[in-house]
Motif scaffolding. Structure first.
Motif, PDB file in Angstrom:
ATOM      1  N   LEU A  52       0.817  -1.209   0.000  1.00 52.28           N
ATOM      2  CA  LEU A  52       0.000   0.000   0.000  1.00 52.28           C
ATOM      3  C   LEU A  52       0.854   1.263   0.000  1.00 52.28           C
ATOM      4  CD1 LEU A  52      -2.799  -1.020   2.533  1.00 52.28           C
ATOM      5  CD2 LEU A  52      -3.133  -0.470   0.111  1.00 52.28           C
ATOM      6  N   SER A  53       1.985   1.217   0.685  1.00 53.78           N
ATOM      7  CA  SER A  53       2.859   2.396   0.763  1.00 53.78           C
ATOM      8  C   SER A  53       3.475   2.751  -0.586  1.00 53.78           C
ATOM      9  CB  SER A  53       3.968   2.174   1.798  1.00 53.78           C
ATOM     10  OG  SER A  53       4.974   1.311   1.293  1.00 53.78           O
ATOM     11  N   LEU A  54       3.435   1.809  -1.512  1.00 54.31           N
ATOM     12  CA  LEU A  54       4.039   2.011  -2.828  1.00 54.31           C
ATOM     13  C   LEU A  54       3.015   2.320  -3.916  1.00 54.31           C
ATOM     14  CD1 LEU A  54       6.581  -0.948  -2.627  1.00 54.31           C
ATOM     15  CD2 LEU A  54       7.155   1.487  -2.540  1.00 54.31           C
ATOM     16  N   GLN A  55       1.748   2.437  -3.531  1.00 58.95           N
ATOM     17  CA  GLN A  55       0.712   2.680  -4.530  1.00 58.95           C
ATOM     18  C   GLN A  55       0.631   4.152  -4.882  1.00 58.95           C
ATOM     19  OE1 GLN A  55      -3.035   1.557  -2.762  1.00 58.95           O
ATOM     20  NE2 GLN A  55      -3.298   3.551  -1.770  1.00 58.95           N
ATOM     21  N   GLY A  56       0.044   4.438  -6.034  1.00 63.76           N
ATOM     22  CA  GLY A  56      -0.165   5.820  -6.454  1.00 63.76           C
ATOM     23  C   GLY A  56       1.131   6.584  -6.624  1.00 63.76           C
ATOM     24  N   ASP A  57       1.018   7.921  -6.555  1.00 63.21           N
ATOM     25  CA  ASP A  57       2.236   8.725  -6.642  1.00 63.21           C
ATOM     26  C   ASP A  57       2.824   8.899  -5.242  1.00 63.21           C
ATOM     27  OD1 ASP A  57       0.854  10.769  -5.300  1.00 63.21           O
ATOM     28  OD2 ASP A  57       0.257  11.721  -7.185  1.00 63.21           O
ATOM     29  N   LYS A  58       3.954   9.605  -5.173  1.00 59.49           N
ATOM     30  CA  LYS A  58       4.675   9.707  -3.903  1.00 59.49           C
ATOM     31  C   LYS A  58       3.837  10.363  -2.808  1.00 59.49           C
ATOM     32  CE  LYS A  58       9.146  11.005  -1.970  1.00 59.49           C
ATOM     33  NZ  LYS A  58       8.597  11.375  -0.659  1.00 59.49           N
ATOM     34  N   GLU A  59       2.901  11.231  -3.174  1.00 58.55           N
ATOM     35  CA  GLU A  59       2.106  11.952  -2.185  1.00 58.55           C
ATOM     36  C   GLU A  59       0.731  11.338  -1.967  1.00 58.55           C
ATOM     37  OE1 GLU A  59       3.547  14.156  -0.343  1.00 58.55           O
ATOM     38  OE2 GLU A  59       5.336  13.889  -1.544  1.00 58.55           O
ATOM     39  N   ALA A  89      16.321  -2.333  -6.180  1.00 61.78           N
ATOM     40  CA  ALA A  89      16.745  -1.769  -7.460  1.00 61.78           C
ATOM     41  C   ALA A  89      15.825  -0.618  -7.873  1.00 61.78           C
ATOM     42  CB  ALA A  89      16.745  -2.852  -8.533  1.00 61.78           C
ATOM     43  N   SER A  90      14.656  -0.529  -7.235  1.00 63.89           N
ATOM     44  CA  SER A  90      13.683   0.511  -7.569  1.00 63.89           C
ATOM     45  C   SER A  90      13.897   1.754  -6.711  1.00 63.89           C
ATOM     46  CB  SER A  90      12.261  -0.029  -7.329  1.00 63.89           C
ATOM     47  OG  SER A  90      11.323   1.023  -7.232  1.00 63.89           O
ATOM     48  N   ALA A  91      14.050   2.900  -7.372  1.00 65.20           N
ATOM     49  CA  ALA A  91      14.229   4.156  -6.638  1.00 65.20           C
ATOM     50  C   ALA A  91      13.001   4.452  -5.791  1.00 65.20           C
ATOM     51  CB  ALA A  91      14.490   5.297  -7.606  1.00 65.20           C
ATOM     52  N   ARG A  92      11.824   4.165  -6.309  1.00 61.89           N
ATOM     53  CA  ARG A  92      10.593   4.397  -5.552  1.00 61.89           C
ATOM     54  C   ARG A  92      10.627   3.623  -4.237  1.00 61.89           C
ATOM     55  NH1 ARG A  92       5.139   5.172  -6.677  1.00 61.89           N
ATOM     56  NH2 ARG A  92       4.030   5.446  -4.713  1.00 61.89           N
ATOM     57  N   GLU A  93      11.030   2.372  -4.298  1.00 63.29           N
ATOM     58  CA  GLU A  93      11.081   1.547  -3.095  1.00 63.29           C
ATOM     59  C   GLU A  93      12.169   2.019  -2.127  1.00 63.29           C
ATOM     60  OE1 GLU A  93      11.353  -2.562  -4.199  1.00 63.29           O
ATOM     61  OE2 GLU A  93       9.374  -2.587  -5.153  1.00 63.29           O
ATOM     62  N   ALA A  98      13.401   4.725   3.164  1.00 63.47           N
ATOM     63  CA  ALA A  98      13.893   5.848   3.977  1.00 63.47           C
ATOM     64  C   ALA A  98      12.757   6.519   4.732  1.00 63.47           C
ATOM     65  CB  ALA A  98      14.611   6.854   3.086  1.00 63.47           C
ATOM     66  N   ASP A  99      11.596   6.679   4.062  1.00 65.44           N
ATOM     67  CA  ASP A  99      10.438   7.297   4.717  1.00 65.44           C
ATOM     68  C   ASP A  99      10.019   6.510   5.962  1.00 65.44           C
ATOM     69  OD1 ASP A  99      10.312   9.227   2.711  1.00 65.44           O
ATOM     70  OD2 ASP A  99       8.793   8.138   1.556  1.00 65.44           O
ATOM     71  N   GLU A 128      23.925   6.262  -3.058  1.00 64.79           N
ATOM     72  CA  GLU A 128      22.681   6.658  -3.748  1.00 64.79           C
ATOM     73  C   GLU A 128      22.944   7.755  -4.771  1.00 64.79           C
ATOM     74  OE1 GLU A 128      19.465   6.428  -5.288  1.00 64.79           O
ATOM     75  OE2 GLU A 128      19.450   5.208  -3.427  1.00 64.79           O
ATOM     76  N   GLN A 129      22.268   7.646  -5.931  1.00 61.63           N
ATOM     77  CA  GLN A 129      22.410   8.637  -6.990  1.00 61.63           C
ATOM     78  C   GLN A 129      21.094   9.300  -7.368  1.00 61.63           C
ATOM     79  OE1 GLN A 129      25.424   9.519  -8.396  1.00 61.63           O
ATOM     80  NE2 GLN A 129      26.313   8.201  -6.815  1.00 61.63           N
ATOM     81  N   ASP A 130      19.970   8.657  -7.066  1.00 63.08           N
ATOM     82  CA  ASP A 130      18.675   9.197  -7.468  1.00 63.08           C
ATOM     83  C   ASP A 130      18.301  10.415  -6.625  1.00 63.08           C
ATOM     84  OD1 ASP A 130      15.991   8.439  -9.033  1.00 63.08           O
ATOM     85  OD2 ASP A 130      15.461   9.108  -7.016  1.00 63.08           O
ATOM     86  N   ALA A 131      17.896  11.493  -7.284  1.00 55.74           N
ATOM     87  CA  ALA A 131      17.626  12.750  -6.578  1.00 55.74           C
ATOM     88  C   ALA A 131      16.467  12.621  -5.591  1.00 55.74           C
ATOM     89  CB  ALA A 131      17.332  13.857  -7.586  1.00 55.74           C
ATOM     90  N   ALA A 132      15.377  11.974  -5.996  1.00 51.71           N
ATOM     91  CA  ALA A 132      14.222  11.857  -5.104  1.00 51.71           C
ATOM     92  C   ALA A 132      14.560  11.029  -3.869  1.00 51.71           C
ATOM     93  CB  ALA A 132      13.045  11.233  -5.852  1.00 51.71           C
ATOM     94  N   VAL A 133      15.379  10.010  -4.047  1.00 56.27           N
ATOM     95  CA  VAL A 133      15.769   9.172  -2.913  1.00 56.27           C
ATOM     96  C   VAL A 133      16.708   9.940  -1.986  1.00 56.27           C
ATOM     97  CG1 VAL A 133      16.807   6.991  -2.187  1.00 56.27           C
ATOM     98  CG2 VAL A 133      15.487   7.096  -4.305  1.00 56.27           C
ATOM     99  N   LEU A 134      17.635  10.693  -2.550  1.00 56.27           N
ATOM    100  CA  LEU A 134      18.531  11.505  -1.729  1.00 56.27           C
ATOM    101  C   LEU A 134      17.733  12.518  -0.908  1.00 56.27           C
ATOM    102  CD1 LEU A 134      21.416  12.127  -4.293  1.00 56.27           C
ATOM    103  CD2 LEU A 134      21.581  10.798  -2.170  1.00 56.27           C
ATOM    104  N   ASP A 135      16.711  13.078  -1.520  1.00 56.57           N
ATOM    105  CA  ASP A 135      15.825  14.004  -0.817  1.00 56.57           C
ATOM    106  C   ASP A 135      15.177  13.305   0.375  1.00 56.57           C
ATOM    107  OD1 ASP A 135      14.038  16.033  -0.129  1.00 56.57           O
ATOM    108  OD2 ASP A 135      12.646  15.550  -1.741  1.00 56.57           O
ATOM    109  N   ALA A 136      14.614  12.107   0.147  1.00 51.65           N
ATOM    110  CA  ALA A 136      13.965  11.352   1.221  1.00 51.65           C
ATOM    111  C   ALA A 136      14.951  10.977   2.315  1.00 51.65           C
ATOM    112  CB  ALA A 136      13.299  10.099   0.650  1.00 51.65           C
ATOM    113  N   MET A 137      16.160  10.623   1.934  1.00 52.03           N
ATOM    114  CA  MET A 137      17.175  10.250   2.919  1.00 52.03           C
ATOM    115  C   MET A 137      17.594  11.446   3.763  1.00 52.03           C
ATOM    116  SD  MET A 137      19.597   7.637   0.769  1.00 52.03           S
ATOM    117  CE  MET A 137      19.082   5.940   0.448  1.00 52.03           C
TER     118      MET A 137
END
Length: 309
Positions: A52-59, A89-93, A98-99, A128-137
């Motif tokens: 469920l935490s991975l559904q939809g968009d990030k918000e 391997a998934s940036a979303r995951e 991190a969240d 980590e290289q992905d910008a969105a993940v770095l933001d979350a971290m």
């Protein structure tokens, strides 16, 4: 920065009395819970909540409800699942991992659990290289308040992605280390308005126990920013430190066509009774007034009148 950001900042101030004062604004429980959502989430297993935490968009609201439920459970099973996400391997995951680790255990979390979570986030951050993940971290490390976050995040202060630089601001916010303060000073001059605003807020009111010429000068530099709210954050920060340079800029803000609540807050913090007539003038009703504005104005006037007696 929109009014929603100011609401987030107000929420942070309220949350300081309820939870950990380190909580970065963007990761506070700002959204209103969906009706019955807590009961619905309580009935799910950890794997179901992860999905469920991975559904939809990030918000997605339901996704964030699942994240909050996972944090509250704070079990070994949740910790292991979040760490697995963090190394996916998934940036979303990875971002969701991190969240979850950011506040795993909720208010009941132990120092040992906080350290374990920080260990995992810091280890993953190193590659980590992905910008969105770095933001979350970065935001997660702000929640975790681990001193190791300062040297880990500092090299990212000039990252080309503004979201990453925002993550650096959030990660540095709870720290009073000179490197953290210097990083926030630099980011208060960022080309991105949101980054600049949050860094100024971090220096002005969140780091109110720090008072150096460099910090004051950084706030003073923001008094000419085109963003009224950003100027307001700088006004409050300087007024809290009783910096005399803020008096005339504050007077100009109070005499302007549109006066924001931050200017009134700064007037109360500065405690200069010569500004009382300007505050009283604002009591004349206008279509722009809100209940919150009038409440803050009334309190500021009463405070200065008390000093004038």
């Amino acid at each position: 920065m929109t009014i929603d950001h100011r609401i987030e900042k107000a929420t942070l101030e309220a949350a300081r009395n309820l939870e950990d004062a380190s909580l970065p604004p963007r990761l506070l429980a700002l959204r209103r819970p969906l009706p019955g959502s807590a009961l619905i989430m309580n009935g799910h297993s950890v794997p179901e909540l992860i999905a469920l935490s991975l559904q939809g968009d990030k918000e997605d609201d339901a996704a964030w409800e699942a994240v909050r439920e996972l944090r509250e459970r704070g079990s070994d099973e949740v910790f292991e699942a979040a760490v697995k996400l963090l190394h996916s391997a998934s940036a979303r995951e990875r971002g969701r991992g991190a969240d979850i680790l950011a506040q795993l255990g909720g208010r009941r979390r132990s120092d040992e659990l906080i350290t374990k979570c920080a260990d995992e986030v810091l280890s993953a951050l190193a590659t980590e290289q992905d910008a969105a993940v770095l933001d979350a971290m970065g935001a997660a490390l702000g929640h975790l308040r681990d001193d190791r976050a300062v040297p880990a995040l500092q090299p990212l202060k000039n990252h080309p992605d503004a979201d990453v630089r925002m993550g650096v601001v959030m990660g540095m916010m709870p720290h009073r280390d000179p490197v953290a303060i210097q990083t926030l000073i630099e980011l208060s001059r960022d080309v991105d308005e949101d980054v600049r605003n949050w860094a100024t807020f971090s220096l002005g009111t969140q780091a109110e126990d720090v008072d150096t010429p460099e910090l004051r000068d950084a706030l003073f530099d923001r008094l000419t920013d085109s963003n009224a709210e950003l100027r307001g954050e700088a006004l409050v920060g300087l007024a809290m430190r009783k910096d005399p340079r803020v008096l005339e800029p504050l007077r100009r803000e109070l005499e302007g066509d549109t006066v924001i609540v931050l200017a009134v807050e700064a007037t109360q913090a500065l405690e200069d009774v010569s500004l009382l007539p300007l505050l009283r003038h604002l009591q004349a009703p206008t279509s722009q007034d809100t209940g919150h504005f009038l409440s803050v104005l009334t309190e500021a006037i009463a405070h200065l009148e008390g000093l004038a007696r």
